[in-house]
Design an enzyme around this catalytic site. Structure first.
Site, PDB file in Angstrom:
ATOM      1  N   ARG A  21      63.131 -50.216  40.642  1.00  0.00           N
ATOM      2  CA  ARG A  21      64.241 -49.314  40.948  1.00  0.00           C
ATOM      3  C   ARG A  21      64.130 -48.686  42.346  1.00  0.00           C
ATOM      4  O   ARG A  21      65.090 -48.136  42.863  1.00  0.00           O
ATOM      5  CB  ARG A  21      64.342 -48.233  39.858  1.00  0.00           C
ATOM      6  CG  ARG A  21      64.811 -48.790  38.514  1.00  0.00           C
ATOM      7  CD  ARG A  21      64.547 -47.832  37.352  1.00  0.00           C
ATOM      8  NE  ARG A  21      63.189 -47.944  36.825  1.00  0.00           N
ATOM      9  CZ  ARG A  21      62.733 -47.290  35.758  1.00  0.00           C
ATOM     10  NH1 ARG A  21      63.528 -46.448  35.114  1.00  0.00           N
ATOM     11  NH2 ARG A  21      61.486 -47.447  35.345  1.00  0.00           N
ATOM     12  N   THR A  88      53.284 -50.541  29.380  1.00  0.00           N
ATOM     13  CA  THR A  88      52.315 -49.455  29.592  1.00  0.00           C
ATOM     14  C   THR A  88      51.142 -49.533  28.609  1.00  0.00           C
ATOM     15  O   THR A  88      50.022 -49.141  28.940  1.00  0.00           O
ATOM     16  CB  THR A  88      53.014 -48.088  29.482  1.00  0.00           C
ATOM     17  OG1 THR A  88      53.818 -48.055  28.291  1.00  0.00           O
ATOM     18  CG2 THR A  88      53.902 -47.822  30.674  1.00  0.00           C
ATOM     19  N   ARG A 336      48.839 -37.282  73.211  1.00  0.00           N
ATOM     20  CA  ARG A 336      48.557 -38.505  72.449  1.00  0.00           C
ATOM     21  C   ARG A 336      47.104 -38.478  71.966  1.00  0.00           C
ATOM     22  O   ARG A 336      46.338 -37.593  72.343  1.00  0.00           O
ATOM     23  CB  ARG A 336      48.894 -39.720  73.305  1.00  0.00           C
ATOM     24  CG  ARG A 336      50.423 -39.862  73.491  1.00  0.00           C
ATOM     25  CD  ARG A 336      50.776 -40.873  74.536  1.00  0.00           C
ATOM     26  NE  ARG A 336      50.093 -42.139  74.284  1.00  0.00           N
ATOM     27  CZ  ARG A 336      49.770 -43.021  75.224  1.00  0.00           C
ATOM     28  NH1 ARG A 336      50.061 -42.770  76.498  1.00  0.00           N
ATOM     29  NH2 ARG A 336      49.157 -44.134  74.911  1.00  0.00           N
ATOM     30  N   TYR A 369      51.009 -37.263  84.072  1.00  0.00           N
ATOM     31  CA  TYR A 369      50.397 -38.158  83.092  1.00  0.00           C
ATOM     32  C   TYR A 369      48.891 -38.103  83.294  1.00  0.00           C
ATOM     33  O   TYR A 369      48.380 -38.458  84.362  1.00  0.00           O
ATOM     34  CB  TYR A 369      50.892 -39.606  83.234  1.00  0.00           C
ATOM     35  CG  TYR A 369      50.078 -40.508  82.330  1.00  0.00           C
ATOM     36  CD1 TYR A 369      50.081 -40.294  80.944  1.00  0.00           C
ATOM     37  CD2 TYR A 369      49.254 -41.510  82.836  1.00  0.00           C
ATOM     38  CE1 TYR A 369      49.293 -41.063  80.107  1.00  0.00           C
ATOM     39  CE2 TYR A 369      48.472 -42.288  81.999  1.00  0.00           C
ATOM     40  CZ  TYR A 369      48.497 -42.055  80.633  1.00  0.00           C
ATOM     41  OH  TYR A 369      47.717 -42.801  79.799  1.00  0.00           O
ATOM     42  N   ASN A 389      45.365 -45.031  85.305  1.00  0.00           N
ATOM     43  CA  ASN A 389      44.167 -45.355  84.516  1.00  0.00           C
ATOM     44  C   ASN A 389      44.100 -46.823  84.128  1.00  0.00           C
ATOM     45  O   ASN A 389      43.064 -47.283  83.668  1.00  0.00           O
ATOM     46  CB  ASN A 389      44.123 -44.492  83.254  1.00  0.00           C
ATOM     47  CG  ASN A 389      45.337 -44.700  82.363  1.00  0.00           C
ATOM     48  OD1 ASN A 389      46.435 -44.965  82.850  1.00  0.00           O
ATOM     49  ND2 ASN A 389      45.144 -44.603  81.073  1.00  0.00           N
ATOM     50  N   TYR A 390      45.177 -47.577  84.342  1.00  0.00           N
ATOM     51  CA  TYR A 390      45.254 -48.932  83.784  1.00  0.00           C
ATOM     52  C   TYR A 390      45.557 -49.927  84.883  1.00  0.00           C
ATOM     53  O   TYR A 390      46.534 -49.770  85.631  1.00  0.00           O
ATOM     54  CB  TYR A 390      46.362 -48.939  82.714  1.00  0.00           C
ATOM     55  CG  TYR A 390      46.489 -50.217  81.931  1.00  0.00           C
ATOM     56  CD1 TYR A 390      45.381 -50.838  81.373  1.00  0.00           C
ATOM     57  CD2 TYR A 390      47.745 -50.795  81.732  1.00  0.00           C
ATOM     58  CE1 TYR A 390      45.522 -52.011  80.634  1.00  0.00           C
ATOM     59  CE2 TYR A 390      47.888 -51.963  80.991  1.00  0.00           C
ATOM     60  CZ  TYR A 390      46.780 -52.572  80.445  1.00  0.00           C
ATOM     61  OH  TYR A 390      46.906 -53.718  79.718  1.00  0.00           O
ATOM     62  N   THR A 426      48.647 -32.369  98.681  1.00  0.00           N
ATOM     63  CA  THR A 426      49.882 -32.851  98.058  1.00  0.00           C
ATOM     64  C   THR A 426      50.230 -34.270  98.504  1.00  0.00           C
ATOM     65  O   THR A 426      50.116 -34.601  99.677  1.00  0.00           O
ATOM     66  CB  THR A 426      51.012 -31.887  98.443  1.00  0.00           C
ATOM     67  OG1 THR A 426      50.729 -30.640  97.834  1.00  0.00           O
ATOM     68  CG2 THR A 426      52.362 -32.382  97.977  1.00  0.00           C
TER      69      THR A 426
HETATM   70  C1  UD1 Z   1      57.631 -44.221  30.701  1.00  0.00           C
HETATM   71  C2  UD1 Z   1      57.502 -44.003  29.188  1.00  0.00           C
HETATM   72  C3  UD1 Z   1      58.573 -43.023  28.730  1.00  0.00           C
HETATM   73  C4  UD1 Z   1      58.403 -41.726  29.494  1.00  0.00           C
HETATM   74  C5  UD1 Z   1      58.406 -41.949  31.013  1.00  0.00           C
HETATM   75  C6  UD1 Z   1      57.979 -40.684  31.707  1.00  0.00           C
HETATM   76  C7  UD1 Z   1      56.633 -46.060  28.170  1.00  0.00           C
HETATM   77  C8  UD1 Z   1      56.968 -47.291  27.424  1.00  0.00           C
HETATM   78  N1  UD1 Z   1      57.643 -45.281  28.496  1.00  0.00           N
HETATM   79  O1  UD1 Z   1      58.897 -44.816  30.951  1.00  0.00           O
HETATM   80  O2  UD1 Z   1      58.450 -42.774  27.339  1.00  0.00           O
HETATM   81  O3  UD1 Z   1      59.429 -40.821  29.113  1.00  0.00           O
HETATM   82  O4  UD1 Z   1      57.489 -42.977  31.375  1.00  0.00           O
HETATM   83  O5  UD1 Z   1      58.137 -40.768  33.088  1.00  0.00           O
HETATM   84  O6  UD1 Z   1      55.468 -45.825  28.429  1.00  0.00           O
HETATM   85  N2  UD1 Z   1      53.020 -49.536  34.468  1.00  0.00           N
HETATM   86  C9  UD1 Z   1      51.925 -50.380  34.526  1.00  0.00           C
HETATM   87  N3  UD1 Z   1      51.986 -51.586  33.912  1.00  0.00           N
HETATM   88  C10 UD1 Z   1      53.078 -52.003  33.209  1.00  0.00           C
HETATM   89  C11 UD1 Z   1      54.199 -51.129  33.144  1.00  0.00           C
HETATM   90  C12 UD1 Z   1      54.129 -49.899  33.782  1.00  0.00           C
HETATM   91  O7  UD1 Z   1      50.917 -50.057  35.145  1.00  0.00           O
HETATM   92  O8  UD1 Z   1      53.035 -53.112  32.664  1.00  0.00           O
HETATM   93  C13 UD1 Z   1      52.939 -48.238  35.155  1.00  0.00           C
HETATM   94  C14 UD1 Z   1      53.966 -48.094  36.243  1.00  0.00           C
HETATM   95  O9  UD1 Z   1      53.426 -48.474  37.503  1.00  0.00           O
HETATM   96  C15 UD1 Z   1      54.325 -46.605  36.216  1.00  0.00           C
HETATM   97  C16 UD1 Z   1      53.974 -46.176  34.798  1.00  0.00           C
HETATM   98  O10 UD1 Z   1      53.206 -47.210  34.226  1.00  0.00           O
HETATM   99  O11 UD1 Z   1      53.548 -45.867  37.124  1.00  0.00           O
HETATM  100  C17 UD1 Z   1      55.210 -45.936  33.938  1.00  0.00           C
HETATM  101  O12 UD1 Z   1      56.021 -47.104  33.923  1.00  0.00           O
HETATM  102  P1  UD1 Z   1      57.583 -47.000  34.124  1.00  0.00           P
HETATM  103  O13 UD1 Z   1      58.143 -48.376  34.121  1.00  0.00           O
HETATM  104  O14 UD1 Z   1      57.921 -46.108  35.237  1.00  0.00           O
HETATM  105  O15 UD1 Z   1      57.983 -46.303  32.716  1.00  0.00           O
HETATM  106  P2  UD1 Z   1      59.292 -45.467  32.384  1.00  0.00           P
HETATM  107  O16 UD1 Z   1      60.415 -46.397  32.141  1.00  0.00           O
HETATM  108  O17 UD1 Z   1      59.484 -44.411  33.388  1.00  0.00           O
HETATM  109 CA    CA Z   2      58.554 -43.921  35.352  1.00  0.00          CA
END
Ligand code: UD1
Ligand code: CA
Length: 472
Positions: A21, A88, A336, A369, A389-390, A426
């Site tokens: 997204r 997740t 810089r 400079y 300088n360069y 000068t």
């Molecule tokens: C998730 C929760 C949702 C909660 C929301 C809060 C789940 C299924 N849903 O939804 O209930 O309200 O967060 O913000 O957990 N990630 C991985 N591997 C994966 C998928 C995701 O590491 O396979 C990581 C992503 O990088 C991210 C986090 O997990 O940082 C959350 O994933 P995201 O896809 O943002 O979940 P949401 O749809 O926001």
């Molecule tokens: Ca999220």
């Protein structure tokens, strides 16, 4: 109050997703919020809450994510790899593989919640239970997992937006994504996850239903809704940015710093009490502004140390530099990297410095400079001075010893040394070193021709009139 230490608790931060997204080539968790990558805020909060270690689950863009976290946190973070983003729940499984033995509790949260603070995690860690789940209410719960409760108030399940019935969608209590597990319960629960949902993923959130079925319902802990919002797209990222800046500015104001409207202070910046940050000033990186320093309108400082009582006049820009006590810079100066201004140094408008040291009381007040220079105490550099300088291949050093005077519009062709107390007339082009107390002068002798100007003007005027005649 320092948070309790949790030596047997490890945090797992989920940061393997692509962040579709965001529509970005940069992994979502590296998008900056108040100057720091999003995921840094969460990792800092977990360490601040007393966790012994933080395991970050990485996948999409993992080289970048790992490098960024290693540079900031070193040994305190470890990494687990999730090769395919299967959800997740699967991500936490991957994280468990990196869990050291003897860990009793596991704090899990998401890497896309940059407003999270140590106190929020500490609040969840303070509650006992095999599974503790943070919850909060949002007027607009769209996109979040909803908290399903039984009539007696016990947690029954978390339902993702896409899996909700119409009635479930109207629930405003949501899952902000902070969980504390007994390690044993977590291991067992993860084996029971199934991808039976709208997205075909292994949802971590299903652990709540698993706990309810096992008659050990998850223990809810009330969380601060405003800090636990997830950043999935750039609109949410902007909201988080505004909120975090306001938190930083309020903290500074309460500590005795003047922060004017429109200033932007990054999370990694330190400003001592009684310093003043003017309108639209931007302070980035690890900038340190000491007491009594004044940064006026529109200055941009990146990794700069500003010593006590220094004054940066409007619209000066500096990077990786040190500005000495009571020094004055600008308006419109450009320091810089590796510019080191000593105490009471004056740098005026349209002066550019690079890899140059000015010792106590040295001055370059207009249009110059100064690159690769070592400038002694009380040296005065006139308007229009250029350090050449360069040579097109290499950089060379200009050394100017204490109390030397460089006249306006001089070019110093490095490498040269201008001795203590020397005087460069000068318009001189200095191509060889000048001994101490010597006068260096390279301009051609002036000649005055009496009456010549009037004759010249008459001639030019006549020529102009002759052209007008021919055009008629
Ligand atoms: C998730 C929760 C949702 C909660 C929301 C809060 C789940 C299924 N849903 O939804 O209930 O309200 O967060 O913000 O957990 N990630 C991985 N591997 C994966 C998928 C995701 O590491 O396979 C990581 C992503 O990088 C991210 C986090 O997990 O940082 C959350 O994933 P995201 O896809 O943002 O979940 P949401 O749809 O926001
Ligand atoms: Ca999220």
């Amino acid at each position: 109050m320092a948070p309790a230490s949790h030596p047997n608790t490890v945090a797992i931060v989920l940061a393997a997703g692509q962040g579709t997204r965001m529509k970005s080539s940069l992994p979502k968790v590296l998008h900056p919020v108040a100057g720091l990558p999003m995921v840094h805020h969460g990792v800092a909060a977990a360490l601040g809450a007393g966790c012994a270690q933080v395991i970050v689950v990485v996948g999409h863009g993992r080289e970048l994510v790992e490098a960024s976290l290693k540079a900031a946190f070193g040994e305190r973070v470890a990494f687990a790899i999730q090769l395919e983003q299967l959800g997740t729940g699967d991500a936490v499984r991957c994280g468990l593989a990196a869990l050291p033995s003897g860990v009793e509790r596991v704090l899990v949260f998401y890497g896309d919640a940059p407003l999270i603070e140590a106190m929020d995690l500490a609040a969840a860690l303070a509650v006992p239970g095999a599974l503790v789940v943070a919850t909060c209410s949002l007027a607009n719960p769209f996109g979040y997992g909803r908290i399903l409760r039984a009539a007696n108030g016990e947690l029954v399940a978390i339902r993702e937006e896409k899996d909700c019935s119409i009635e479930e969608r109207s629930i405003t209590e949501i899952n902000p994504g902070v969980y504390v597990f007994a390690a044993q319960f977590l291991r067992a629960a993860l084996t029971k996850l199934e991808p039976k949902n709208a997205q075909g993923e292994l949802y971590l959130t299903d652990v709540v239903a698993i706990a309810a079925t096992a008659m050990t319902p998850a223990v809810p802990v009330a969380a601060r809704a405003e800090v636990l919002v997830g950043c999935n797209d750039r609109a949410q990222l902007f909201d988080a940015e505004v909120a975090l800046r306001e938190r930083i500015h309020t903290r500074l104001r309460k500590s005795g710093v003047t922060v004017a409207a429109g200033a932007l202070v990054d999370a990694g910046v330190v400003v001592e009490p009684d310093a003043s940050i003017g309108p639209n000033v931007v302070l980035r990186g690890k900038t340190l502004v000491k007491s009594g320093a004044r940064i006026d309108v529109g200055c941009v400082l990146d990794n700069v140390i500003v010593e006590a009582g220094a004054y940066l006049k409007p619209y000066s820009v500096a990077q990786d530099s040190v500005i000495g006590a009571r020094a004055q810079v600008g308006p419109f100066a450009h320091l810089r990297p590796e510019s080191h201004l000593g105490e009471d140094v004056h740098i005026g408008n349209f002066v550019e410095t690079k890899k140059t040291t000015l010792a106590k009381g040295a001055k370059a007040n207009h249009l110059a400079y100064l690159g690769d220079g070592v400038i002694g105490e009380r040296v005065n550099i006139g308007a229009g001075t250029i350090f050449c300088n360069y040579d097109g291949f290499q950089k060379h050093t200009t050394t100017i010893e204490d109390d030397a005077f460089i006249g306006s519009d001089s070019q110093i062709v490095a490498p040269v040394t201008i001795g203590r107390g020397a005087y460069v007339g000068t318009g001189t082009t200095v191509t060889k070193s000048v001994p101490a107390d010597a006068l260096a002068l390279s301009r051609t002798k002036q000649e005055n021709k009496e009456g010549y100007a009037a004759r010249l003007k008459a001639r030019f005027k006549a020529a102009k009139e002759a052209t007008k005649e021919t055009k008629k």
